[in-house]
Scaffold this motif. Structure first.
Motif, PDB file in Angstrom:
ATOM      1  N   LEU A   1      -3.067   9.938  -1.418  1.00  0.00           N
ATOM      2  CA  LEU A   1      -4.305   9.168  -1.482  1.00  0.00           C
ATOM      3  C   LEU A   1      -5.259   9.647  -0.390  1.00  0.00           C
ATOM      4  CD1 LEU A   1      -3.041   5.476  -1.874  1.00  0.00           C
ATOM      5  CD2 LEU A   1      -4.498   6.675  -3.509  1.00  0.00           C
TER       6      LEU A   1
ATOM      7  N   GLU B   1      -8.372   8.891   2.301  1.00  0.00           N
ATOM      8  CA  GLU B   1      -8.647   7.730   3.164  1.00  0.00           C
ATOM      9  C   GLU B   1      -9.503   6.704   2.435  1.00  0.00           C
ATOM     10  OE1 GLU B   1     -10.288   8.852   6.882  1.00  0.00           O
ATOM     11  OE2 GLU B   1      -8.578  10.118   7.474  1.00  0.00           O
TER      12      GLU B   1
ATOM     13  N   GLN C   1      -6.254  -1.054  -0.285  1.00  0.00           N
ATOM     14  CA  GLN C   1      -5.879  -2.098   0.658  1.00  0.00           C
ATOM     15  C   GLN C   1      -6.747  -3.337   0.466  1.00  0.00           C
ATOM     16  OE1 GLN C   1      -3.239  -2.066   2.715  1.00  0.00           O
ATOM     17  NE2 GLN C   1      -3.757  -4.197   3.215  1.00  0.00           N
TER      18      GLN C   1
ATOM     19  N   ALA D   1       0.840   4.189  -2.671  1.00  0.00           N
ATOM     20  CA  ALA D   1       0.601   5.559  -2.215  1.00  0.00           C
ATOM     21  C   ALA D   1       1.699   6.499  -2.721  1.00  0.00           C
ATOM     22  CB  ALA D   1       0.521   5.601  -0.698  1.00  0.00           C
TER      23      ALA D   1
ATOM     24  N   ALA E   1      -7.310   4.909  -0.113  1.00  0.00           N
ATOM     25  CA  ALA E   1      -6.366   4.005   0.551  1.00  0.00           C
ATOM     26  C   ALA E   1      -7.075   2.736   1.014  1.00  0.00           C
ATOM     27  CB  ALA E   1      -5.699   4.720   1.722  1.00  0.00           C
TER      28      ALA E   1
ATOM     29  N   LEU F   1       0.828  -1.210   0.000  1.00  0.00           N
ATOM     30  CA  LEU F   1       0.000   0.000   0.000  1.00  0.00           C
ATOM     31  C   LEU F   1       0.859   1.254   0.000  1.00  0.00           C
ATOM     32  CD1 LEU F   1      -2.759   1.334   0.078  1.00  0.00           C
ATOM     33  CD2 LEU F   1      -2.702   1.174   2.582  1.00  0.00           C
TER      34      LEU F   1
END
Length: 311
Positions: free
Chosen positions: A294, A296, A303, A283, A299, A279
């Motif tokens: 990114l 939230e 993930q 990012a 992200a 991740l």
């Protein structure tokens, strides 16, 4: 043909993008219709006489010249007298016999030092192809071609009329025009211009995708103009070019102006990369491409994808 039918004399010269031989083809026959075309350069221009109520006017036609062309015509001249474009033009005009009592007009195609250029033109590095405006002293008016912007150079009576159309987006802000020059008695020159309005203008638009596709923003405007659009959205719009052309059919260039395009980022070294999670890798890549982190939500979505792929 229409001008000749109205008994109006026409004067034309070859430029740097022309073949002088092709332009001059048939020039001897055209003279009987008062259409005067510059011959292939072979020496100092010979005056073409006109007469009005104030007396004689001598027209000189000087096609685009290079120093090598001038050296070929006058090999006996010292080498330094034809070294540069300015030297070569000076050599030609020294050999040009003029009657100082006559009004005289020179038609030429050269880059005069100090004139404003745009991206459509390609002056030589260091200005090697430029000529000094002082060489034109003695001519009542100098009608210049080569540069696209209408402008005077050095004096009011040495002028580029400019192109009738815009040929690059660096010319988008220009008002194209036609120049009218009226010669009165010796020493009296009146210059006026009239604007030219093209069928399709060349314009630049700037804004977000939502702003530019809002009917209230474009309704009643010339959406079929030739356009350069700059989008300010932080995220690239999928198929933006095709989608914008539904509204703006003659869209010619599409750019973005946002944090991604304004900043330059560098890739981290391999030592740090080995210590990062998938991740974190993604990012960093996203930050590199878009100059913003990114969110939230993004992200969390990434993930989930990573964990799904790993399983």
């Amino acid at each position: 043909t229409q001008l000749a039918a109205r008994k109006l004399p026409v004067f034309a010269i070859s430029g740097n993008h022309d073949s002088a031989d092709r332009i001059a083809f048939g020039s001897a026959l055209l003279q009987s219709s008062r259409v005067y075309v510059s011959p292939v350069f072979s020496g100092a221009p010979v005056p073409i006489p006109l007469t009005d109520e104030y007396g004689p006017v001598d027209i000189y036609l000087l096609p685009f010249l290079k120093p090598a062309t001038v050296r070929h015509v006058w090999p006996e001249e010292p080498a330094e007298s034809t070294q540069s474009y300015s030297d070569a033009l000076g050599c030609v005009l020294r050999h040009c016999k003029r009657d100082p009592a006559h009004r005289s007009l020179l038609v030429a195609h050269q880059f005069v030092a100090g004139a404003a250029v745009c991206e459509s033109e390609e002056p030589s590095v260091g200005g090697l192809d430029s000529v000094d405006v002082s060489l034109f002293e003695g001519f009542d008016y100098v009608a210049l071609g080569h540069l696209h912007s209408p402008q005077k150079v050095g004096r009011d009576t040495a002028r580029y009329c400019g192109t009738p159309l815009k040929y690059s987006f660096s010319e988008a802000g220009q008002q194209k025009s036609v120049t009218f020059v009226e010669l009165g008695p010796k020493g009296s020159v009146s210059i006026t211009t009239e604007p030219l309005t093209p069928l399709h203008d060349l314009r630049e638009l700037r804004g977000s995708y939502m702003e530019l596709t809002d009917r209230r923003a474009y309704e009643g405007t010339a959406t079929d103009d030739y356009l350069h659009i700059t989008l300010t959205d932080e995220q690239d719009i999928p198929d933006a070019l095709a989608r914008l052309r539904v509204i703006y059919p003659n869209l010619m260039r599409l750019d973005y102006d946002n944090r991604r395009t304004r900043e330059q980022q560098t890739v981290e070294g391999p030592a740090r990369a080995e210590q990062q999670t998938p991740l974190e890798h993604f990012a960093d890549f996203y930050q590199l491409q878009n100059n913003q982190p990114l969110s939230e939500e993004q992200a969390a979505f990434c993930q989930q994808l990573i964990e799904s792929i790993w399983k």
